[in-house]
Design a protein around this motif. Structure first.
Motif, PDB file in Angstrom:
ATOM      1  N   ARG A   1      10.935  26.941  -9.785  1.00 29.80           N
ATOM      2  CA  ARG A   1      10.021  26.139  -8.954  1.00 29.80           C
ATOM      3  C   ARG A   1      10.342  26.233  -7.468  1.00 29.80           C
ATOM      4  NH1 ARG A   1      10.029  20.151 -10.508  1.00 29.80           N
ATOM      5  NH2 ARG A   1      12.258  20.501 -10.209  1.00 29.80           N
ATOM      6  N   ALA A   2      11.616  26.536  -7.133  1.00 27.27           N
ATOM      7  CA  ALA A   2      12.024  26.549  -5.726  1.00 27.27           C
ATOM      8  C   ALA A   2      11.551  27.796  -4.991  1.00 27.27           C
ATOM      9  CB  ALA A   2      13.544  26.439  -5.615  1.00 27.27           C
ATOM     10  N   PHE A   3      11.051  28.790  -5.730  1.00 17.44           N
ATOM     11  CA  PHE A   3      10.630  30.043  -5.102  1.00 17.44           C
ATOM     12  C   PHE A   3       9.106  30.119  -5.162  1.00 17.44           C
ATOM     13  CE2 PHE A   3      14.851  30.497  -6.837  1.00 17.44           C
ATOM     14  CZ  PHE A   3      15.548  30.993  -5.758  1.00 17.44           C
ATOM     15  N   HIS A   4       8.481  29.748  -4.047  1.00 17.05           N
ATOM     16  CA  HIS A   4       7.037  29.580  -4.029  1.00 17.05           C
ATOM     17  C   HIS A   4       6.322  30.543  -3.094  1.00 17.05           C
ATOM     18  CE1 HIS A   4       7.635  27.670  -0.129  1.00 17.05           C
ATOM     19  NE2 HIS A   4       8.593  26.943  -0.682  1.00 17.05           N
ATOM     20  N   ARG A   5       7.071  31.369  -2.358  1.00 14.54           N
ATOM     21  CA  ARG A   5       6.424  32.230  -1.364  1.00 14.54           C
ATOM     22  C   ARG A   5       5.948  33.532  -1.986  1.00 14.54           C
ATOM     23  NH1 ARG A   5       9.707  33.858   3.398  1.00 14.54           N
ATOM     24  NH2 ARG A   5       7.659  34.569   4.054  1.00 14.54           N
ATOM     25  N   LYS A   6       4.693  33.878  -1.730  1.00 11.44           N
ATOM     26  CA  LYS A   6       4.147  35.153  -2.179  1.00 11.44           C
ATOM     27  C   LYS A   6       4.277  36.171  -1.058  1.00 11.44           C
ATOM     28  CE  LYS A   6       0.829  32.917  -5.285  1.00 11.44           C
ATOM     29  NZ  LYS A   6      -0.608  32.724  -5.597  1.00 11.44           N
ATOM     30  N   ALA A   7       5.500  36.466  -0.697  1.00 10.92           N
ATOM     31  CA  ALA A   7       5.769  37.379   0.416  1.00 10.92           C
ATOM     32  C   ALA A   7       6.394  38.661  -0.120  1.00 10.92           C
ATOM     33  CB  ALA A   7       6.714  36.718   1.425  1.00 10.92           C
ATOM     34  N   ALA A   8       6.399  39.683   0.730  1.00 16.43           N
ATOM     35  CA  ALA A   8       7.030  40.947   0.362  1.00 16.43           C
ATOM     36  C   ALA A   8       8.540  40.773   0.303  1.00 16.43           C
ATOM     37  CB  ALA A   8       6.655  42.033   1.370  1.00 16.43           C
ATOM     38  N   LEU A   9       9.179  41.513  -0.586  1.00 13.62           N
ATOM     39  CA  LEU A   9      10.623  41.379  -0.777  1.00 13.62           C
ATOM     40  C   LEU A   9      11.407  41.780   0.459  1.00 13.62           C
ATOM     41  CD1 LEU A   9      11.010  42.844  -4.380  1.00 13.62           C
ATOM     42  CD2 LEU A   9      11.200  40.455  -3.711  1.00 13.62           C
ATOM     43  N   THR A  10      10.896  42.737   1.217  1.00 15.90           N
ATOM     44  CA  THR A  10      11.683  43.323   2.305  1.00 15.90           C
ATOM     45  C   THR A  10      11.189  42.953   3.690  1.00 15.90           C
ATOM     46  OG1 THR A  10      10.334  45.323   2.114  1.00 15.90           O
ATOM     47  CG2 THR A  10      12.421  45.294   0.918  1.00 15.90           C
ATOM     48  N   ASP A  11      10.201  42.063   3.791  1.00 14.08           N
ATOM     49  CA  ASP A  11       9.707  41.674   5.115  1.00 14.08           C
ATOM     50  C   ASP A  11      10.588  40.585   5.706  1.00 14.08           C
ATOM     51  OD1 ASP A  11       7.684  43.431   5.187  1.00 14.08           O
ATOM     52  OD2 ASP A  11       6.094  42.018   4.673  1.00 14.08           O
ATOM     53  N   GLY A  12      11.126  40.852   6.903  1.00 14.24           N
ATOM     54  CA  GLY A  12      11.911  39.826   7.582  1.00 14.24           C
ATOM     55  C   GLY A  12      13.303  39.680   6.987  1.00 14.24           C
ATOM     56  N   GLY A  13      14.117  38.892   7.669  1.00 17.79           N
ATOM     57  CA  GLY A  13      15.433  38.551   7.143  1.00 17.79           C
ATOM     58  C   GLY A  13      16.525  39.550   7.433  1.00 17.79           C
ATOM     59  N   VAL A  14      16.194  40.757   7.946  1.00 19.40           N
ATOM     60  CA  VAL A  14      17.208  41.764   8.215  1.00 19.40           C
ATOM     61  C   VAL A  14      17.627  41.642   9.674  1.00 19.40           C
ATOM     62  CG1 VAL A  14      17.751  44.210   8.225  1.00 19.40           C
ATOM     63  CG2 VAL A  14      16.237  43.284   6.468  1.00 19.40           C
ATOM     64  N   GLY A  15      18.785  41.043   9.906  1.00 17.09           N
ATOM     65  CA  GLY A  15      19.302  40.850  11.239  1.00 17.09           C
ATOM     66  C   GLY A  15      20.753  41.266  11.321  1.00 17.09           C
ATOM     67  N   PRO A  16      21.391  41.021  12.448  1.00 15.22           N
ATOM     68  CA  PRO A  16      22.775  41.459  12.630  1.00 15.22           C
ATOM     69  C   PRO A  16      23.740  40.798  11.645  1.00 15.22           C
ATOM     70  CG  PRO A  16      22.052  40.037  14.429  1.00 15.22           C
ATOM     71  CD  PRO A  16      20.838  40.395  13.650  1.00 15.22           C
ATOM     72  N   LEU A  17      23.509  39.522  11.309  1.00 16.55           N
ATOM     73  CA  LEU A  17      24.399  38.854  10.365  1.00 16.55           C
ATOM     74  C   LEU A  17      24.329  39.506   8.997  1.00 16.55           C
ATOM     75  CD1 LEU A  17      26.340  36.559   9.778  1.00 16.55           C
ATOM     76  CD2 LEU A  17      24.383  35.094   9.264  1.00 16.55           C
ATOM     77  N   TRP A  18      23.120  39.835   8.552  1.00 14.57           N
ATOM     78  CA  TRP A  18      22.949  40.479   7.256  1.00 14.57           C
ATOM     79  C   TRP A  18      23.599  41.868   7.249  1.00 14.57           C
ATOM     80  CZ3 TRP A  18      22.089  39.466   2.462  1.00 14.57           C
ATOM     81  CH2 TRP A  18      21.608  40.439   1.588  1.00 14.57           C
TER      82      TRP A  18
END
Length: 868
Positions: free
Chosen positions: A450-467
């Motif tokens: 239930r906590a995962f509700h976003r219908k977004a692409a797996l690889t869009d966003g989130g890739v930054g220097p920390l990652w």
């Protein structure tokens, strides 16, 4: 797609400010790995694993008992922090929040942040606000640091030789220095506590809690540090210094690990401990003890906390879990439900760790002590199992990022990858232990759907220097373990073509090549693929869609999407929207997202990631407290920019002495023939022409042109979407205001308020009072008078610099804008003042962001000033 978090895309120093802690942490981690590799270069990894497996049960039981008591002591920090803040919560709520906060915070690292997010979800559901939880987390961080420092200094004063391998100084000087420092801290803290005074150092203020709280805090710190040190000390091999001396080693190693900002102090903590041990302590046995300590004190509580959260999620959903473990009590239901907000982050960390473990299994199949099945079938199973481990590990690592971003597809794929991992480790080397762990993890992950509700692409966003730094550190760790495990095997080119069942090193080489190539390929694809254009194409049905959403949501602020000076982005189902405008590198969103909560939250994430993908800075202006958990999850900082004046129509009355003057003025206006008329859209052209003349005459008395963005403009297309309140005298229109909100709604707002220059001074007051009465007759409940900028900012010395600067402008900025006069006028109606904030991503300068927004509102620098 940019690989950098654009906290301030126009400023190189700002980027450096964001990147240097990450780069420093990665550098320290790699240095720790290099030091560990140097120290452990001659040990046999198989013997280390064997040493862990042969640890006596009484020793394990003692370590587990010390860990349990230590975590009970950790909860004591939360208990005394709440006492310090003057807050009271049920003990079971404190126990749950404290345990989960430390279980996740100790493993992830930067406990004040990761643990603080968990605490916020739990404690806010129990009645604390975001600022209470922030103060609590900061108090805990200071208390833990102070307690650990005192314990380490006192242990070093008693046994100065404990750090002989690290500090090259005579014992007497170490004893005097440590004892003196401990005495200064204790005496200083006691004096500040009993006197109630505060110590100021370079603008920072240090105050101590009351003596009872300080004493309780020190007792908790003693138990915390002592139990953690015992859990490691009982696992250490013969030759380890006595416990009193070892306590100083543990405290020093922990402090260095915390200061390094490496998650969990991995590598740094172990290096300090091993370097401080006497030369006759077997390094292999010490490495085994440190690895067992990591499993018992860090990973085991994390696993227990993960299972606790999973079971409670299942109990909230009802079904078998509720029947087996019982229903959650009503007082605890909101608290347990509040945990759902941190589930994606917890699941992401767990899946990341399991993915890393599968890669380790693939790289080092020789760690298993079981004999391998010879022959062709055994070779095929071993080869296929090793490669499948590497593939599943890479997939889990990639999916962990999508899980943190709440992507729905990532949840199902993660469960599938864990199941694949179960069969892979069984085929690889009949590793039943790993198979059980992976199977249990898949089962524990199921209730989180239930906590995962976003219908977004797996690889869009989130890739930054920390990652990138995190993945680099994991690959470096895997490489170190690989060389430690296989350094006895000389390298030849023939290893790549050896496919026999007992050829562990060749399989590890091929698996390592596959895993590294996949990760490198994924990152290169993410870095080099064409970025999606952020601009939204023109939508001929935009206003109609916005109107349909507003008809279902009753959010007055959402009507600013119809002004024509902002772009609107919709959710995929077109049931939620954001309105924004761009200026230079800033994408400024006005207000909270409008729409159903789940769709609105998902839309904010999508907007954030799309802006980042093009190096733009997403900024959310004039947000309320409605979505505070969302901003915390996204790592945004909130800066108060003012207060919104909202009148409770059900409680407002002109009766009483405080409204005596206003009541007399209203009666006089009625006697003079003032009337209110509310006309609905569409409006006659003749009426709009009359109102335009009033608007232009009003603007002539102001400096500059029409404002925009957060303020409406006189545009017929916009006004034809709104009701307009007219003030007439003998049929002649003296002033007007357009209403925000649907005619049958419960909540309304006022936007444009304009009147003829020759109208009496009280025309706007008459309009407000008449509107209050008219809307109340419609059964409306709230009327917003708009924002009072810079009002209500804290004035204490410890307040943020932005708040203190805002207060100065509020009091003395009359030549720019009459902020104080605006609030004073609205205060006459005794409204409820509700705080409004600007939400900024990490590293964004509030001054630069607010400057760009001010220019958006004013239409340019020349229009910022108003006449006196």
């Amino acid at each position: 797609m940019t690989l950098f978090d654009p906290g301030q895309p126009l400023s190189s120093p700002a980027r450096v400010k964001v990147l240097w802690p990450i780069a420093l942490g990665l550098a320290l981690f790699l240095m720790g790995l290099w030091a560990l590799h140097h120290l452990l270069a001659h040990i046999d990894v198989r013997q280390v694993i064997a040493q862990i497996k042969t640890t006596p049960w009484p020793t394990l039981a003692t370590a587990l008992g010390a860990t349990a008591i230590g975590y009970m002591a950790l909860v004591g920090y939360d208990f005394w922090a709440l006492k310090y803040l003057g807050k009271s919560l049920p003990l079971r709520t404190v126990a749950l929040g404290g345990f989960l906060g430390y279980a996740f915070g100790n493993t992830v690292g930067i406990s004040v942040i990761s643990g603080g997010a968990v605490r916020y979800r739990i404690y806010s559901a129990a009645g604390l606000n975001a600022f209470d939880v922030a103060a609590l987390s900061s108090y805990i961080a200071v208390a833990m640091g102070m307690g650990l420092t005192l314990v380490g200094l006192m242990a070093l004063a008693v046994h100065p030789a404990a750090l002989a391998g690290l500090i090259n100084a005579p014992d007497i000087w170490i004893r005097l220095g440590a004892g003196g420092a401990a005495a200064v801290i204790l005496i200083g803290a006691g004096w500040l506590s009993f006197s109630g005074r505060a110590l100021r150092i370079r603008g920072y203020e240090i105050a101590m809690p009351a003596p009872r709280i300080l004493a309780g805090q020190l007792v908790v710190a003693l138990f915390d540090s002592t139990m953690a040190a015992i859990a490691l000390w009982v696992l250490m091999p013969a030759g380890t210094p006595p416990f009193a001396s070892f306590l100083a080693i543990y405290a020093a190693a922990t402090m260095v690990g915390v200061l390094s900002h490496v998650p969990g102090g991995v590598g740094v903590f172990e290096t300090v401990v091993i370097a401080a041990l006497p030369a006759d302590v077997p390094l292999g046995d010490a490495a085994a003890a440190l690895l067992a300590f990591r499993l018992i004190y860090f990973l085991l509580p994390f696993a227990v906390a993960f299972v606790v959260v999973s079971l409670n999620e299942a109990r909230l959903a009802g079904g078998w879990a509720a029947r087996l473990f019982g229903e959650i009590s009503e007082p605890m239901r909101p608290v347990i439900g509040g945990i759902e907000g941190v589930v994606p982050r917890i699941a992401g960390v767990a899946v990341l760790g399991l993915g890393f473990w599968l890669i380790i299994v693939a790289l080092m199949p020789a760690l298993s002590l079981r004999s391998q099945e010879p022959g062709l079938v055994g070779a095929i199973l071993a080869e296929g199992g090793t490669l499948a481990c590497a593939l599943a590990g890479v997939l889990l690592i990639v999916l962990s990022n999508a899980l943190v971003r709440r992507v729905r597809l990532a949840h199902g794929l993660a469960v599938t990858a864990l199941i694949v991992g179960v069969f892979a480790v069984l085929a690889d080397d009949h590793d039943i232990d790993s198979a059980v762990v992976l199977a249990l993890a898949a089962l524990a992950l199921l209730p989180f759907r239930r906590a995962f509700h976003r219908k977004a692409a797996l690889t869009d966003g989130g890739v930054g220097p920390l990652w990138i730094a995190l993945i680099a550190g994991m690959l470096a760790t895997a490489a170190v373990f690989f060389f430690l495990a296989h350094e006895a095997t000389p390298y030849t080119n023939a290893l790549w073509l050896d496919f026999t069942a007992r050829s562990a090193t060749p399989r590890a080489l091929r698996a390592g090549l596959l895993a590294s190539a996949l990760l490198l390929g994924i990152f290169l694809w993410l870095a080099l693929r064409p970025a999606r254009r952020f601009e939204i194409s023109s939508d001929p049905e935009q206003d109609a869609t916005v109107a349909a959403i507003l008809a279902a949501q009753d959010v007055p602020q959402g009507w600013f999407a119809l002004t024509g000076d902002k772009q609107v982005v919709f959710s995929p189902e077109r049931d939620a929207f954001l309105m924004y405008a761009r200026r230079h590198g800033i994408c400024a969103v006005l207000g909270d997202p409008v729409g159903p909560p789940d769709a609105a939250r998902s839309l904010v994430w999508d907007f954030h990631e799309r802006a980042r993908s093009e190096g733009l800075t997403p900024v959310f202006y004039e947000v309320s407290t409605q979505n505070l958990p969302l901003w915390i999850e996204m790592g945004y900082a909130l800066h108060k920019i003012g207060e919104e004046a909202v009148i409770d129509l059900t409680a407002f009355s002109l009766g009483g002495s405080k409204f005596k003057t206003m009541r007399a003025e209203q009666n006089r206006a009625l006697r003079e023939g003032y009337t209110l008329e509310i006309v609905g859209p569409p409006h006659a052209p003749e009426l709009l022409d009359t109102l335009r003349a009033i608007s232009e005459s009003w603007l002539a008395g102001q400096k500059g042109r029409e404002k925009g963005f957060s303020i409406g403009r006189f545009e017929p297309g916009y006004l034809n979407q709104c009701e307009i309140a007219l003030i007439r005298r003998e049929g002649e229109i003296l002033g007007f205001a357009n209403l925000l909100g649907r005619p049958d709604g419960l909540h309304f707002g006022i936007d444009l308020m304009r009147y003829r220059p020759d109208a009496a001074d009280g025309v706007m007051q008459f309009l407000f009072l008449s509107l209050i009465e008219a809307l109340r007759e419609r059964s409306a409940t709230e009327l917003s008078l708009g924002l009072a900028p810079l009002a209500g900012l804290p004035e204490r010395a410890s307040a943020r610099l932005t708040s203190r600067l805002g207060n100065m402008i509020y009091r003395h900025g009359g030549s720019f804008y009459n902020f104080e006069g605006l609030r004073r006028f609205k205060q006459k109606f005794r409204p409820d003042w509700r705080p409004r904030y600007v939400a900024l991503p990490p590293g964004t300068s509030p001054y630069l962001a607010l400057t760009e927004i001010a220019l958006l509102i004013s239409g340019g620098a020349r229009n910022l000033l108003t006449k006196d």
